[in-house]
Write a protein that holds these residues in place. Structure first.
Motif, PDB file in Angstrom:
ATOM      1  N   ALA A 188      47.476  30.387  14.565  1.00  0.00           N
ATOM      2  CA  ALA A 188      47.308  29.568  13.519  1.00  0.00           C
ATOM      3  C   ALA A 188      46.537  28.755  13.737  1.00  0.00           C
ATOM      4  O   ALA A 188      45.858  28.325  12.484  1.00  0.00           O
ATOM      5  CB  ALA A 188      48.826  29.014  13.642  1.00  0.00           C
ATOM      6  N   VAL A 189      46.279  28.194  14.868  1.00  0.00           N
ATOM      7  CA  VAL A 189      45.211  27.178  15.098  1.00  0.00           C
ATOM      8  C   VAL A 189      43.812  27.486  14.571  1.00  0.00           C
ATOM      9  O   VAL A 189      43.015  26.943  14.020  1.00  0.00           O
ATOM     10  CB  VAL A 189      45.272  26.512  16.418  1.00  0.00           C
ATOM     11  CG1 VAL A 189      44.053  25.645  16.660  1.00  0.00           C
ATOM     12  CG2 VAL A 189      46.450  25.560  16.621  1.00  0.00           C
ATOM     13  N   ALA A 191      43.023  30.272  12.792  1.00  0.00           N
ATOM     14  CA  ALA A 191      42.880  30.546  11.295  1.00  0.00           C
ATOM     15  C   ALA A 191      42.604  29.207  10.451  1.00  0.00           C
ATOM     16  O   ALA A 191      41.690  29.098   9.882  1.00  0.00           O
ATOM     17  CB  ALA A 191      44.035  31.181  11.008  1.00  0.00           C
ATOM     18  N   LEU A 192      43.204  27.960  10.849  1.00  0.00           N
ATOM     19  CA  LEU A 192      42.961  26.830  10.163  1.00  0.00           C
ATOM     20  C   LEU A 192      41.573  26.414  10.418  1.00  0.00           C
ATOM     21  O   LEU A 192      41.134  25.935   9.479  1.00  0.00           O
ATOM     22  CB  LEU A 192      44.114  25.788  10.702  1.00  0.00           C
ATOM     23  CG  LEU A 192      44.065  24.616   9.646  1.00  0.00           C
ATOM     24  CD1 LEU A 192      43.869  24.853   8.351  1.00  0.00           C
ATOM     25  CD2 LEU A 192      45.120  23.598  10.161  1.00  0.00           C
ATOM     26  N   ALA A 195      38.881  28.442   8.958  1.00  0.00           N
ATOM     27  CA  ALA A 195      39.039  28.403   7.432  1.00  0.00           C
ATOM     28  C   ALA A 195      38.276  27.072   7.069  1.00  0.00           C
ATOM     29  O   ALA A 195      37.513  27.019   6.043  1.00  0.00           O
ATOM     30  CB  ALA A 195      40.359  28.385   6.818  1.00  0.00           C
ATOM     31  N   LEU A 196      38.630  25.954   7.684  1.00  0.00           N
ATOM     32  CA  LEU A 196      37.878  24.828   7.514  1.00  0.00           C
ATOM     33  C   LEU A 196      36.471  24.784   7.570  1.00  0.00           C
ATOM     34  O   LEU A 196      35.568  24.174   6.898  1.00  0.00           O
ATOM     35  CB  LEU A 196      38.621  23.485   8.200  1.00  0.00           C
ATOM     36  CG  LEU A 196      39.959  23.137   7.908  1.00  0.00           C
ATOM     37  CD1 LEU A 196      40.603  22.067   8.780  1.00  0.00           C
ATOM     38  CD2 LEU A 196      40.037  22.549   6.519  1.00  0.00           C
ATOM     39  N   LEU A 213      42.174  31.261   5.231  1.00  0.00           N
ATOM     40  CA  LEU A 213      42.959  30.370   4.619  1.00  0.00           C
ATOM     41  C   LEU A 213      44.345  31.163   4.320  1.00  0.00           C
ATOM     42  O   LEU A 213      45.783  30.672   4.463  1.00  0.00           O
ATOM     43  CB  LEU A 213      42.684  29.859   3.296  1.00  0.00           C
ATOM     44  CG  LEU A 213      41.499  28.810   3.249  1.00  0.00           C
ATOM     45  CD1 LEU A 213      40.995  28.501   1.916  1.00  0.00           C
ATOM     46  CD2 LEU A 213      42.389  27.292   3.773  1.00  0.00           C
ATOM     47  N   VAL A 216      46.722  31.383   7.315  1.00  0.00           N
ATOM     48  CA  VAL A 216      47.364  30.300   7.969  1.00  0.00           C
ATOM     49  C   VAL A 216      48.968  30.233   7.721  1.00  0.00           C
ATOM     50  O   VAL A 216      49.609  29.834   8.782  1.00  0.00           O
ATOM     51  CB  VAL A 216      46.645  28.865   7.413  1.00  0.00           C
ATOM     52  CG1 VAL A 216      47.338  27.633   7.837  1.00  0.00           C
ATOM     53  CG2 VAL A 216      45.136  28.715   7.865  1.00  0.00           C
ATOM     54  N   ILE A 220      51.706  30.362  10.665  1.00  0.00           N
ATOM     55  CA  ILE A 220      52.649  29.260  11.106  1.00  0.00           C
ATOM     56  C   ILE A 220      53.914  29.901  10.858  1.00  0.00           C
ATOM     57  O   ILE A 220      54.936  29.359  11.956  1.00  0.00           O
ATOM     58  CB  ILE A 220      52.482  28.127  10.045  1.00  0.00           C
ATOM     59  CG1 ILE A 220      50.823  27.404  10.261  1.00  0.00           C
ATOM     60  CG2 ILE A 220      53.377  27.159  10.247  1.00  0.00           C
ATOM     61  CD1 ILE A 220      50.666  26.348   9.347  1.00  0.00           C
ATOM     62  N   LEU A 382      43.986  19.064  14.529  1.00  0.00           N
ATOM     63  CA  LEU A 382      44.028  19.799  13.042  1.00  0.00           C
ATOM     64  C   LEU A 382      43.888  18.698  12.258  1.00  0.00           C
ATOM     65  O   LEU A 382      43.299  18.873  11.061  1.00  0.00           O
ATOM     66  CB  LEU A 382      45.529  20.650  13.168  1.00  0.00           C
ATOM     67  CG  LEU A 382      45.398  21.899  14.107  1.00  0.00           C
ATOM     68  CD1 LEU A 382      46.614  22.437  13.839  1.00  0.00           C
ATOM     69  CD2 LEU A 382      44.143  22.837  13.649  1.00  0.00           C
ATOM     70  N   ALA A 386      41.096  18.668   9.397  1.00  0.00           N
ATOM     71  CA  ALA A 386      41.291  18.539   8.038  1.00  0.00           C
ATOM     72  C   ALA A 386      40.820  17.453   7.277  1.00  0.00           C
ATOM     73  O   ALA A 386      40.080  17.481   6.154  1.00  0.00           O
ATOM     74  CB  ALA A 386      42.718  18.926   7.761  1.00  0.00           C
TER      75      ALA A 386
END
Length: 434
Positions: A188-189, A191-192, A195-196, A213, A216, A220, A382, A386
């Motif tokens: 999850a971490v 992927a986020l 993605a960012l 994205l 994510v 999660i 995170l 973001a």
């Protein structure tokens, strides 16, 4: 100090390193992202392993990896090797940070933890300030590889000192490692974060960014489902129903989102709105780091005397005011407002940081400090990542004063959420309830 200083110098010297390694700034930007990716993905996992196997053991292992990885960064032969070595630096940091924090908190009685944390922040944040001031001269005089020739021995001193003075910590109760939970959280971490990063560089409509994205929410949901049903969860979900855990997590993630977003946009504002060169604009950033460092012991003392809720709320409010000051500085030609914003942002997090940490530690059992501080660090990282991307996207290509102001107003709104998180905290420090 080594982590913060090298990150600062590398960020400022990216063009020199890119030219030396025959690559582009866009490619080498992964050398800045990779350590944070390693930190965000690894802190909870390695904190949990420290709870099971002993915090000192994981701290020493992390320092060893960190020191070795810092050294080999100076030997990188191309962009890929440099990025890989920087990722190892992040993994070493992920082993060090939650376990070092657990050792620090366990070493002091409850009423002294906040002051200890304040002085820890004083030293840790002082590192980037040193790097920002000295890094350019070091690179200009000796080249970028000198960064690692200078800082690797400093890291080695930290490793030797820790091995000599940190007391042995007993391993925790023997429990099976929540491998499925760890893998789903790391997924999850990653992927986020990817993605960012790809969204910022390629656009969020790019297939790569869209693919990550889409991963994510799936990862999660998988993590939550695993933690809900496993007998020995890595992160018990009921922690997030505790005000003194969920409150500082929300406050820290949102305050850091605004803080770092403002930190990235401030030099752009100084260049576009006030006409400063990049070098001159970077010098202004020292104000934020010095303010953060000097206010940290103050935050520790206030947490001890006024309590976690009052101190974390004060710090969170200061971050909101920093964003307001930045917004005003974008609309009105008064550089003092930008400088004030930098000082308020640094002072706000410096004051609030010890209160956040003490609240988190007090909300969980002592034998789970590594996992608790690791998850706190992961969610803060995170939120920071973001926040940077959201504020940068809010400015877009239209670098007018109004565009910058709108981004900073958005940052103020994000930071305001952190105020509510801080207000949810219940002060537990004995000094605060006399």
């Amino acid at each position: 100090m080594v982590f913060g200083s090298t990150m600062t110098i590398i960020g400022a010297s990216l063009s020199d390193i890119s030219e030396s390694l025959g690559t582009t700034n866009a490619t080498l930007s992964w050398a800045v992202s990779a350590p944070f990716l390693g930190l965000a993905a690894g802190t909870t996992v390695f904190g949990t392993l420290g709870d099971l196997w002993g915090h000192r053991r994981m701290l020493i292992l992390g320092l060893t990896v960190f020191t070795a990885a810092t050294g080999v960064c100076g030997l990188a032969w191309d962009a890929l090797s440099f990025i890989g070595f920087r990722a190892l630096v992040g993994l070493g940091g992920a082993m060090m940070i939650p376990n070092g924090m657990a050792i620090l908190m366990a070493a002091f009685p409850v009423n002294q933890r906040a002051r200890a944390m304040g002085w820890f922040q004083f030293a840790a944040v002082g590192g980037p300030a040193i790097g920002l001031v000295t890094g350019g001269a070091l690179v200009d005089a000796l080249g970028w590889r000198a960064i690692f020739a200078v800082y690797t021995p400093v890291a080695a001193i930290g490793l030797i000192a820790a091995a000599m003075v940190v007391r042995p910590s007993l391993p925790g109760e023997a429990k099976p490692v929540d491998i499925a939970g760890a893998l789903s959280l790391v997924s999850a971490v990653v992927a986020l974060m990817v993605a960012l990063d790809r969204g910022a560089n390629l656009g969020f409509g790019h297939p790569v960014a869209l693919a990550f994205l889409a991963l994510v929410p799936v990862t999660i949901w998988t993590f939550v489902a695993i933690e809900r049903h496993t007998a020995h969860p890595m992160v018990p979900l009921e922690w997030f129903r505790r005000r003194n855990y969920a409150g500082p997590v929300v406050a820290s993630a949102t305050a850091n989102a605004a803080y770092m977003g403002g930190f990235i946009l401030a030099p752009q504002l100084l260049q576009e709105r006030y006409g400063y060169t990049l070098t001159a604009a970077t010098v202004f950033l020292v104000v934020r780091l010095i303010s953060f460092s000097l206010s940290s012991p103050v935050g520790g003392r206030l947490t001890s005397t006024r309590g976690e809720r009052w101190t974390s709320t004060l710090g969170s409010v200061l971050v909101v005011l920093a964003m307001v000051s930045f917004a005003a500085g974008a609309l009105v030609h008064a550089v003092v407002l930008v400088v004030l914003g930098l000082a308020l942002a640094g002072g706000g997090l410096g004051v609030a940081g010890p209160a956040y940490q003490v609240s988190v530690v007090g909300a969980v059992p002592m034998d789970r400090l590594g996992a608790a501080t690791g998850m706190f660090q992961t969610l803060t990282s995170l939120g920071t990542a973001a926040g940077v991307q959201v504020l940068v996207l809010a400015v877009g290509e239209n670098v007018t004063g109004a565009a910058f102001a709108n981004a900073f107003w958005l940052g103020a709104g994000v930071a305001a959420i952190g105020v509510f998180g801080a207000l949810a905290i219940t002060s537990t420090n004995s000094a605060s309830v006399k």
